[in-house]
Write an enzyme that holds these catalytic residues in place. Structure first.
Site, PDB file in Angstrom:
ATOM      1  N   ASP A 144      -0.263 -12.431   2.465  1.00  0.00           N
ATOM      2  CA  ASP A 144      -0.959 -11.402   3.248  1.00  0.00           C
ATOM      3  C   ASP A 144      -1.238 -11.988   4.633  1.00  0.00           C
ATOM      4  O   ASP A 144      -2.372 -12.244   5.018  1.00  0.00           O
ATOM      5  CB  ASP A 144      -2.255 -11.012   2.546  1.00  0.00           C
TER       6      ASP A 144
ATOM      7  N   HIS B 154       0.868  -1.166   0.000  1.00  0.00           N
ATOM      8  CA  HIS B 154       0.000   0.000   0.000  1.00  0.00           C
ATOM      9  C   HIS B 154       0.914   1.228   0.000  1.00  0.00           C
ATOM     10  O   HIS B 154       2.030   1.179   0.515  1.00  0.00           O
ATOM     11  CB  HIS B 154      -0.867   0.076   1.262  1.00  0.00           C
TER      12      HIS B 154
ATOM     13  N   ASP C 293       2.405   2.184   3.265  1.00  0.00           N
ATOM     14  CA  ASP C 293       3.376   1.235   3.807  1.00  0.00           C
ATOM     15  C   ASP C 293       4.798   1.678   3.478  1.00  0.00           C
ATOM     16  O   ASP C 293       5.720   1.484   4.271  1.00  0.00           O
ATOM     17  CB  ASP C 293       3.179  -0.169   3.222  1.00  0.00           C
TER      18      ASP C 293
ATOM     19  N   ASP D  90      -4.149 -13.726  -2.224  1.00  0.00           N
ATOM     20  CA  ASP D  90      -3.497 -13.411  -0.958  1.00  0.00           C
ATOM     21  C   ASP D  90      -3.577 -14.651  -0.081  1.00  0.00           C
ATOM     22  O   ASP D  90      -4.671 -15.126   0.239  1.00  0.00           O
ATOM     23  CB  ASP D  90      -4.194 -12.236  -0.271  1.00  0.00           C
TER      24      ASP D  90
ATOM     25  N   HIS E 194     -10.785 -14.060   3.640  1.00  0.00           N
ATOM     26  CA  HIS E 194     -11.977 -13.354   3.189  1.00  0.00           C
ATOM     27  C   HIS E 194     -13.042 -14.339   2.707  1.00  0.00           C
ATOM     28  O   HIS E 194     -14.246 -14.105   2.899  1.00  0.00           O
ATOM     29  CB  HIS E 194     -11.630 -12.377   2.067  1.00  0.00           C
TER      30      HIS E 194
ATOM     31  N   GLU F 236      -8.569 -13.769  -1.369  1.00  0.00           N
ATOM     32  CA  GLU F 236      -7.887 -14.023  -0.099  1.00  0.00           C
ATOM     33  C   GLU F 236      -8.593 -15.130   0.659  1.00  0.00           C
ATOM     34  O   GLU F 236      -9.824 -15.153   0.750  1.00  0.00           O
ATOM     35  CB  GLU F 236      -7.832 -12.758   0.752  1.00  0.00           C
TER      36      GLU F 236
ATOM     37  N   GLU G  76     -10.282  -7.147  -4.812  1.00  0.00           N
ATOM     38  CA  GLU G  76     -10.151  -8.154  -3.755  1.00  0.00           C
ATOM     39  C   GLU G  76     -11.450  -8.253  -2.960  1.00  0.00           C
ATOM     40  O   GLU G  76     -11.785  -7.343  -2.206  1.00  0.00           O
ATOM     41  CB  GLU G  76      -8.989  -7.791  -2.833  1.00  0.00           C
TER      42      GLU G  76
END
Length: 442
Positions: A345, A107, A110, A302, A277, A274, A238
Site C-alpha cells: 500500500d 477497492h 479502483d 499493508d 498508520h 499498516e 485496518e
C-alpha cells in the site's frame, strides 16, 4: 507466471524480473527475493505473500494537497468507462506478472468508475470482474483481498456505517454487498473494512455510543451476508487513528481488538495492519504487530513507511531493513500469515514519472522484506536473542513466580514474599545488546 498484456504492452522494454543475487548490478532484478528459497520450512513466496495495491499503482496520479497530477497513464485515455477499466487491468496484470507479484488488492472504485446509480454500479462491477476472472486464470495472479471505498464520495463526508443519516448507511451497505460479491467471485482470501471516515471531527455533534453500535451492526450484517454467499475467507479491519477524520473508531490494534471482543466479532475478524498508520497512532509497527499476534488476530499487513520529517500518511515504499527485521522476528515467531499477506500500500513519488519507477519501487520493497526475512531467521537460529529474552523472565519459571502465573498467590502472599526476601537486585534490560544483535546479523 506468464505475461499477459492484452492487445498492448504498456511497460515496453521491461521483461520478466528475475532473481540474480546480491552481486547483481541490474536495477530490474531481485538481489534478495528468491521466491522458492526455503526459510524455516516454507518458501519466501509462502512467508511473504506479496500483493500489489491496485489503487496506488494504477490509479494514483501523483497529485497531493498542494498540486495536481504528474503521472499520466496510457491505460487511462479511453472515454468509455468499461474499456478504460479493461485497459487498466491489462496494464495491471502485465505489471504483476512481470514483477512476480502473486496477489493484488482493490477497492471497488479502483476497478471501474462508479456512478450515483446503485444498479449501474453493480452492472459495471459484474462486467469488470468477469474480465478480472479471465486475467487471473490466464496469469495465476490471485486476489488477496477486496474492499469498498466508503470514504471518497461526498455522501460519506460524515462516515458510512457511522453516518447519522440512515440513507447514507444504506448506500454504504449496497456498496459493500457489491464489493463482497466481487471478492467472492474472484476467490479473494480476505475482505477488508477500513473506516476512513468512521469517526468524528467534533464530539459536540456526535453520539459516539450510537455510531459505534451502528458500525458493529453493519459489520455483523456484512459478515452474515458473505458467509451465506459462501465466503470462507477472513474479514479484516485496518486500524488508523486519524486522517481524514480527527478521531477514527479503529484507532489502533488494541482499540480494534477491544471493539471486536465487545461486539462479538472476534471469531470472524482479524487485523490488517499498516506501517504508516502505526506511526500516526504514536506506535512502532512492531508494537502493532505484537499486539495483534499475541491476541491471535494478526491477519495481514499493508507495507509502506512514512517520512520522519512529515506528520502525515506519505505511503512510501519500505526500505528500512532494520525496522523490518524487528517486524519479521515477531511474524516468524507467530508462524506467519494464514490467508493474509503483505500488500504494498505504497505509491511512487510525485516526481517519479518513468514507467520503470513502478518496477524499481516494488523490487526494492520485495528485496527489503526478503532480506529482513533471512536476517530474522538467522537471528532466531544462530544468536542468543531468544535465549536472552527468555532468561530475562526466568524468575517466573519456578518457585513463587511460577505460582503467581498459575494464579496460586493472592495479594497477601505477594506482600509476605517481598517482606521475607528484601530489596530485589537491579537486573539490566541490556537493550543495547539486543540492538547490537540485530545489527550484527544485518
Amino acid at each position: 507466471m506468464s505475461i499477459i498484456t492484452g492487445d498492448k504492452e504498456f511497460f515496453k522494454g521491461v521483461g520478466q524480473i528475475k532473481f540474480e543475487g546480491r552481486d547483481s548490478k541490474n536495477p530490474l532484478a531481485f538481489r534478495w527475493y528468491e521466491a522458492d528459497r526455503v526459510v524455516r520450512g516454507k518458501s519466501m513466496k509462502e512467508w511473504l505473500r506479496f500483493a500489489c495495491a491496485y489503487w496506488h499503482s494504477f490509479n494514483g496520479d501523483g497529485s497531493d494537497p498542494f498540486g495536481g497530477r504528474t503521472h499520466f497513464f496510457p491505460w487511462d485515455t479511453n472515454s468509455d468507462p468499461l474499456q478504460r477499466a479493461k485497459d487498466k487491468m491489462d496494464a495491471a496484470f502485465e505489471f504483476m506478472t512481470k514483477v512476480n507479484l502473486p496477489y493484488y488488492c482493490f477497492h471497488d472504485v479502483d476497478l471501474i468508475d462508479h456512478t450515483n446509480d446503485v444498479v449501474e454500479n453493480e452492472k459495471r462491477m459484474s462486467q469488470i470482474t468477469d474480465y478480472a476472472k479471465e486475467k487471473q486464470a490466464a496469469s495465476g495472479v490471485e486476489l488477496l483481498w477486496g474492499t469498498a471505498n466508503l470514504f471518497s464520495h461526498t455522501r460519506y463526508m460524515n462516515g458510512a456505517a457511522t453516518n447519522p443519516d440512515f440513507h447514507v448507511l444504506a448506500h454504504g451497505g449496497a456498496q459493500v454487498k457489491s464489493a463482497l460479491d466481487a471478492t467472492i467471485k474472484l476467490g479473494g482470501a480476505n475482505y477488508v473494512f477500513w473506516g476512513g471516515r468512521e469517526g468524528y471531527m467534533s464530539l459536540l455533534n456526535t453520539n459516539m455510543k450510537r455510531e459505534q453500535e451502528h458500525l458493529a451492526k453493519f459489520l455483523h450484517v456484512a459478515k452474515d451476508y458473505a458467509r451465506a454467499a459462501g465466503f470462507t475467507g477472513t474479514f479484516l479491519i485496518e486500524p488508523k487513528p486519524c486522517e481524514p477524520t480527527k478521531h477514527q473508531y479503529d484507532y489502533d490494534a488494541a482499540t480494534v481488538i477491544g471493539f471486536l471482543e465487545h461486539f462479538g466479532l472476534q471469531n470472524d475478524f482479524k487485523l490488517n495492519l499498516e506501517v504508516n498508520h502505526a506511526t500516526l497512532a504514536g506506535h512502532t509497527f512492531q508494537h502493532e504487530v505484537q499486539v495483534a499476534a499475541q491476541a491471535g488476530l494478526l491477519g495481514s499487513m499493508d507495507a509502506n513507511r512514512g517520512d520522519y520529517q512529515n506528520g502525515w500518511d506519505t505511503d512510501q515504499f519500505p526500505t528500512n531493513v532494520n525496522e523490518l527485521v524487528e517486524t519479521l522476528l515477531i511474524i516468524l515467531e507467530a508462524g506467519g500469515f494464514d490467508k493474509g499477506g503483505i500488500n504494498f500500500d505504497a505509491k511512487i513519488r510525485r516526481n517519479s514519472t518513468d514507467p520503470a519507477d513502478l518496477f524499481y519501487a516494488h523490487i526494492g520493497g520485495m528485496d527489503t522484506f526478503a532480506r529482513a526475512l533471512v536476517v530474522a531467521d538467522d537471528i532466531l537460529e544462530h544468536s542468543d536473542f531468544a535465549k536472552l529474552r527468555k532468561e530475562r523472565y526466568a524468575s517466573f519459571d519456578k518457585g513463587a513466580g511460577a505460582d503467581f502465573e498459575a494464579g496460586k498467590l493472592d495479594l497477601e502472599a505477594l506482600r509476605d514474599y517481598a517482606a521475607a526476601n528484601g530489596e530485589p537486585a537491579i537486573i539490566s534490560g541490556q537493550q543495547e545488546l539486543y540492538e547490537n544483535i540485530i545489527n550484527q546479523y544485518i
